[in-house]
Enzyme design. Sequence first.
Site, PDB file in Angstrom:
ATOM      1  N   GLY A 221      63.863  65.086  38.006  1.00 23.64           N
ATOM      2  CA  GLY A 221      63.091  66.214  37.476  1.00 23.64           C
ATOM      3  C   GLY A 221      61.988  65.726  36.555  1.00 23.64           C
ATOM      4  CG  ASN A 222      58.608  67.664  35.979  1.00 30.45           C
ATOM      5  OD1 ASN A 222      58.550  68.606  35.200  1.00 30.45           O
ATOM      6  ND2 ASN A 222      58.376  67.789  37.291  1.00 30.45           N
ATOM      7  CG  HIS A 223      60.161  65.406  29.969  1.00 37.80           C
ATOM      8  ND1 HIS A 223      61.481  65.475  29.601  1.00 37.80           N
ATOM      9  CD2 HIS A 223      59.868  64.090  30.085  1.00 37.80           C
ATOM     10  CE1 HIS A 223      61.966  64.251  29.484  1.00 37.80           C
ATOM     11  NE2 HIS A 223      61.011  63.392  29.791  1.00 37.80           N
ATOM     12  CB  SER A 224      57.462  71.103  33.621  1.00 34.93           C
ATOM     13  OG  SER A 224      57.020  72.434  33.583  1.00 34.93           O
TER      14      SER A 224
END
Length: 295
Positions: A118-121
């Site tokens: 995933g990512n930090h959005s």
Amino acid sequence: GPKLIVPSMHTEMYQNPANQENLAWLKTHGAKVLGPVSGDLACGDTGLGRMVDPSLVIATIMSMLNGIHPSVTLRDHLHPFENSVLCSAEPNTGFAQKRILITAGGTREALDSVRYIGNHSSGQLGHALARLAAFAGADVSLITTVSLPYDIPGVTEISVTSTSDMAAAVAEIVPTVDTVIMAAAVADFTMAAAPEKIKRESGLSLDLQPTADILKTMPRHDGLRVIGFCLEDGDVVAVGRAKMQAKNTDVMVCNTSASFGADRRTVTILEGADSVPETVSGTVDAVARAILRRV
Ligand code: CTP
């Protein structure tokens, strides 16, 4: 004095055209309308019509009085979420008749039955865009990996997880809208997920494949306005211009990884090939308003 209407009633009564027309009339005559939200109703049903949380009503009143009595500063003590609701309580019909698709949050690509890439959005900017556009009268479809903390009249939330889920939802909804705002942080790589949890002893090597580019490949129709985002840690404006062409967008909102989850952000907005870039720094709501001005 300022007027605040806090509707609270059964769904059918709330949605009744007579009531909707009356609320619209009140708004055009300067009253603020807060809520309702969906939830348990007094009659035992569940649905739209529940009064917003009383703390929000008090906070909104205090905020409205704040303009008249500057000594009232409750607003400074509010949770940022309550503050963001208050900031958008102004009635505005600038987007009446507009249908807008907004994507938000970071997509997740499963590795196995428990893990994902995933990512930090945080989805905050997409949520703010949806809320402000709906308050301005737009009919908003929000395709998001992060749920809204509360229901917003005018926003239909479509919850997705992976890039392929998001791509399918976008392809279905784009033909019905006049504007797309692609604010989601879409994963660039995916893999075939193992059906069960991968054991530590078996080791792990990932065979990652590029995902489909949703923005570039979504269906387009005449008159569709497309606002894309560009995330880059280098020369974001130069890359933004190139991506604007490559992905065929009308507007490109350029930002860096420092924006992820931050309460204050800086973005540079590009429109057309030789436009002067507009740099906006401020709260998430301020940035969202600047982007919505390009709709
Ligand atoms: N985007 C998309 N589908 C993808 C990847 C990105 O629709 N699979 C969209 C994003 O939502 C954003 C825009 O494309 O609006 C640019 O995303 P960005 O991450 O800056 O660019 P990428 O195309 O992913 O290129 P790179 O990561 O190599 O810079």
